[in-house]
Design a protein around this motif. Structure first.
Motif, PDB file in Angstrom:
ATOM      1  N   ARG A 102      30.858   3.914  21.799  1.00  0.00           N
ATOM      2  CA  ARG A 102      30.908   3.143  20.538  1.00  0.00           C
ATOM      3  C   ARG A 102      30.680   4.065  19.348  1.00  0.00           C
ATOM      4  NH1 ARG A 102      28.084  -0.682  23.745  1.00  0.00           N
ATOM      5  NH2 ARG A 102      26.068   0.025  22.940  1.00  0.00           N
ATOM      6  N   ARG A 103      29.726   4.992  19.494  1.00  0.00           N
ATOM      7  CA  ARG A 103      29.477   5.927  18.394  1.00  0.00           C
ATOM      8  C   ARG A 103      30.687   6.818  18.163  1.00  0.00           C
ATOM      9  NH1 ARG A 103      24.644   6.909  21.580  1.00  0.00           N
ATOM     10  NH2 ARG A 103      22.999   5.466  20.925  1.00  0.00           N
ATOM     11  N   ALA A 104      31.283   7.303  19.243  1.00  0.00           N
ATOM     12  CA  ALA A 104      32.469   8.156  19.090  1.00  0.00           C
ATOM     13  C   ALA A 104      33.584   7.410  18.380  1.00  0.00           C
ATOM     14  CB  ALA A 104      32.940   8.636  20.461  1.00  0.00           C
ATOM     15  N   ASN A 105      33.785   6.156  18.734  1.00  0.00           N
ATOM     16  CA  ASN A 105      34.849   5.380  18.099  1.00  0.00           C
ATOM     17  C   ASN A 105      34.584   5.167  16.616  1.00  0.00           C
ATOM     18  OD1 ASN A 105      36.053   5.227  20.609  1.00  0.00           O
ATOM     19  ND2 ASN A 105      35.337   3.161  21.040  1.00  0.00           N
ATOM     20  N   ARG A 106      33.303   5.104  16.237  1.00  0.00           N
ATOM     21  CA  ARG A 106      32.958   4.929  14.819  1.00  0.00           C
ATOM     22  C   ARG A 106      32.984   6.246  14.065  1.00  0.00           C
ATOM     23  NH1 ARG A 106      28.425   2.069  16.639  1.00  0.00           N
ATOM     24  NH2 ARG A 106      27.064   3.677  15.737  1.00  0.00           N
ATOM     25  N   TRP A 107      32.540   7.319  14.709  1.00  0.00           N
ATOM     26  CA  TRP A 107      32.269   8.566  13.994  1.00  0.00           C
ATOM     27  C   TRP A 107      33.373   9.603  14.089  1.00  0.00           C
ATOM     28  CZ3 TRP A 107      26.709   9.390  16.382  1.00  0.00           C
ATOM     29  CH2 TRP A 107      25.843   8.433  15.858  1.00  0.00           C
ATOM     30  N   VAL A 108      34.069   9.669  15.208  1.00  0.00           N
ATOM     31  CA  VAL A 108      35.037  10.749  15.419  1.00  0.00           C
ATOM     32  C   VAL A 108      36.363  10.425  14.742  1.00  0.00           C
ATOM     33  CG1 VAL A 108      36.414  11.990  17.138  1.00  0.00           C
ATOM     34  CG2 VAL A 108      33.983  11.532  17.573  1.00  0.00           C
ATOM     35  N   ARG A 109      36.884  11.394  14.010  1.00  0.00           N
ATOM     36  CA  ARG A 109      38.217  11.274  13.431  1.00  0.00           C
ATOM     37  C   ARG A 109      38.989  12.567  13.696  1.00  0.00           C
ATOM     38  NH1 ARG A 109      36.737   7.023  13.664  1.00  0.00           N
ATOM     39  NH2 ARG A 109      36.782   5.288  12.182  1.00  0.00           N
ATOM     40  N   VAL A 110      40.199  12.394  14.206  1.00  0.00           N
ATOM     41  CA  VAL A 110      41.090  13.528  14.460  1.00  0.00           C
ATOM     42  C   VAL A 110      41.982  13.703  13.239  1.00  0.00           C
ATOM     43  CG1 VAL A 110      42.830  14.510  15.992  1.00  0.00           C
ATOM     44  CG2 VAL A 110      41.093  12.942  16.913  1.00  0.00           C
ATOM     45  N   GLN A 111      42.070  14.918  12.728  1.00  0.00           N
ATOM     46  CA  GLN A 111      42.858  15.195  11.515  1.00  0.00           C
ATOM     47  C   GLN A 111      44.281  15.543  11.923  1.00  0.00           C
ATOM     48  OE1 GLN A 111      40.882  15.749   8.099  1.00  0.00           O
ATOM     49  NE2 GLN A 111      42.742  14.558   7.901  1.00  0.00           N
ATOM     50  N   SER A 112      45.084  14.537  12.180  1.00  0.00           N
ATOM     51  CA  SER A 112      46.471  14.753  12.605  1.00  0.00           C
ATOM     52  C   SER A 112      47.345  15.143  11.423  1.00  0.00           C
ATOM     53  CB  SER A 112      47.013  13.477  13.246  1.00  0.00           C
ATOM     54  OG  SER A 112      48.416  13.527  13.370  1.00  0.00           O
ATOM     55  N   ALA A 113      48.272  16.078  11.664  1.00  0.00           N
ATOM     56  CA  ALA A 113      49.210  16.482  10.614  1.00  0.00           C
ATOM     57  C   ALA A 113      50.251  15.410  10.349  1.00  0.00           C
ATOM     58  CB  ALA A 113      49.910  17.776  11.002  1.00  0.00           C
ATOM     59  N   LEU A 114      50.459  14.501  11.303  1.00  0.00           N
ATOM     60  CA  LEU A 114      51.441  13.437  11.125  1.00  0.00           C
ATOM     61  C   LEU A 114      50.800  12.102  10.764  1.00  0.00           C
ATOM     62  CD1 LEU A 114      54.353  12.421  11.258  1.00  0.00           C
ATOM     63  CD2 LEU A 114      54.038  12.077  13.733  1.00  0.00           C
ATOM     64  N   TRP A 115      49.741  11.745  11.453  1.00  0.00           N
ATOM     65  CA  TRP A 115      49.161  10.408  11.297  1.00  0.00           C
ATOM     66  C   TRP A 115      47.971  10.370  10.352  1.00  0.00           C
ATOM     67  CZ3 TRP A 115      52.818   7.660  13.254  1.00  0.00           C
ATOM     68  CH2 TRP A 115      53.496   8.066  14.406  1.00  0.00           C
ATOM     69  N   GLY A 116      47.453  11.535   9.949  1.00  0.00           N
ATOM     70  CA  GLY A 116      46.247  11.541   9.129  1.00  0.00           C
ATOM     71  C   GLY A 116      45.017  11.336   9.999  1.00  0.00           C
ATOM     72  N   PRO A 117      43.879  10.958   9.410  1.00  0.00           N
ATOM     73  CA  PRO A 117      42.661  10.772  10.199  1.00  0.00           C
ATOM     74  C   PRO A 117      42.773   9.523  11.080  1.00  0.00           C
ATOM     75  CG  PRO A 117      42.293  10.149   7.906  1.00  0.00           C
ATOM     76  CD  PRO A 117      43.657  10.746   7.962  1.00  0.00           C
ATOM     77  N   VAL A 118      42.632   9.732  12.383  1.00  0.00           N
ATOM     78  CA  VAL A 118      42.707   8.617  13.326  1.00  0.00           C
ATOM     79  C   VAL A 118      41.498   8.664  14.254  1.00  0.00           C
ATOM     80  CG1 VAL A 118      45.212   8.355  13.277  1.00  0.00           C
ATOM     81  CG2 VAL A 118      44.185   9.974  14.888  1.00  0.00           C
ATOM     82  N   GLY A 119      41.055   7.483  14.678  1.00  0.00           N
ATOM     83  CA  GLY A 119      39.941   7.383  15.603  1.00  0.00           C
ATOM     84  C   GLY A 119      40.415   7.476  17.042  1.00  0.00           C
ATOM     85  N   PRO A 120      39.485   7.611  17.985  1.00  0.00           N
ATOM     86  CA  PRO A 120      39.859   7.783  19.391  1.00  0.00           C
ATOM     87  C   PRO A 120      40.736   6.682  19.956  1.00  0.00           C
ATOM     88  CG  PRO A 120      37.553   8.362  19.075  1.00  0.00           C
ATOM     89  CD  PRO A 120      38.027   7.769  17.781  1.00  0.00           C
TER      90      PRO A 120
END
Length: 266
Positions: A102-120
């Motif tokens: 649950r914490r990872a889903n709230r806190w982690v963001r992947v900086q994608s070059a195509l989609w922008g910041p996305v969660g798990p």
């Protein structure tokens, strides 16, 4: 708390069944126009001869680059299932405790070059687009994201600590400024060889994934850079080093055995 990660070089194959990405359903709807622009430009660029080289990718990825033409209709996967590199193997989202997930889903963001910041758990389609690429009619991808990301990232960070595990090209699109930089911690990974510190690559990705995992599984949320280093110190030797630009570096020492197979630079 905000944990920023780069996309992995390794990506899963597209799902065989399912719905394609619904841009309107992705987080941060203000980014939809840029996502649309990048999708269209990437499809055009990927249909050209020599597309892989033009995007700054190896010829071995030619078939995967060709899939970029059909991203609007290709079935999507959760972001955590798309990215398959060593960083995400170390994070190991599936094996996190329920609270850690649950914490990872709230806190982690992947900086994608195509989609922008996305969660798990955000659904995205596997793609090939480095942040350093230049697209027709768009220009440099990193520059386009820098122009729009500020308000989104500031809102994501809030007044919490930002732990940055991104590589340099992805970190270039946003970092906190002003007083917010005091809570910014960029993770660097070293090993020691004959008494001196050496930057590592493969082991760095793995260690950054572990740092994200350790934070998500911690009993208490680290609310200061000092709390972050205290948490990580329970797993690896580390220290906080001031960043002249503002904020901090979290310098983590990877075991020499883990770094022995590393190649390149972080």
């Amino acid at each position: 708390m905000l944990i920023l990660l780069p996309p992995s070089e390794g990506k899963a194959a597209p799902a065989r069944r399912g719905r394609p990405v619904d841009l309107a359903a992705l987080p941060h709807p203000g980014l939809t126009p840029l996502r649309e622009e990048l999708l269209d430009a990437l499809a055009v660029a990927s249909a050209q001869p020599g597309a892989a080289a033009a995007l700054g990718l190896s010829p071995g990825l030619t078939d995967e680059v060709a899939r970029n033409v059909h991203l609007r209709t290709t079935p999507a996967r959760r972001a955590v299932d798309v990215y398959t590199g060593v960083l995400y193997a170390a994070l190991d989202h599936a094996s996190l405790s329920p609270a850690g997930r649950r914490r990872a889903n709230r806190w982690v963001r992947v900086q994608s070059a195509l989609w922008g910041p996305v969660g798990p758990t955000d659904p995205i389609t596997p793609y090939r687009l480095p942040m350093t690429a230049t697209l027709p009619g768009v220009g440099t991808v990193a520059a386009r994201w820098r122009a729009v990301l500020g308000p989104v990232m500031v809102a994501l960070a809030g007044d919490g600590v930002v732990v940055d595990g991104r590589s340099s090209s992805y970190a270039s699109v946003w970092r906190p400024t002003g007083s917010a930089a005091k809570a910014y911690v960029a993770v660097r990974v070293f090993t020691e060889v004959e008494g001196r510190r050496v930057v590592v690559s493969h082991a760095a990705k793995h260690t950054r994934g572990l740092v994200a995992r350790w934070i998500c599984e911690a009993e208490r949320t680290p609310r200061t850079p000092a709390a972050v280093v205290a948490l990580v110190a329970g797993h690896r030797p580390c220290e906080l080093v001031p960043d002249p630009r503002g904020g901090w570096f979290l310098d983590v020492l990877a075991p020499a055995s883990a770094a022995a197979a590393a190649t390149g630079t972080a």
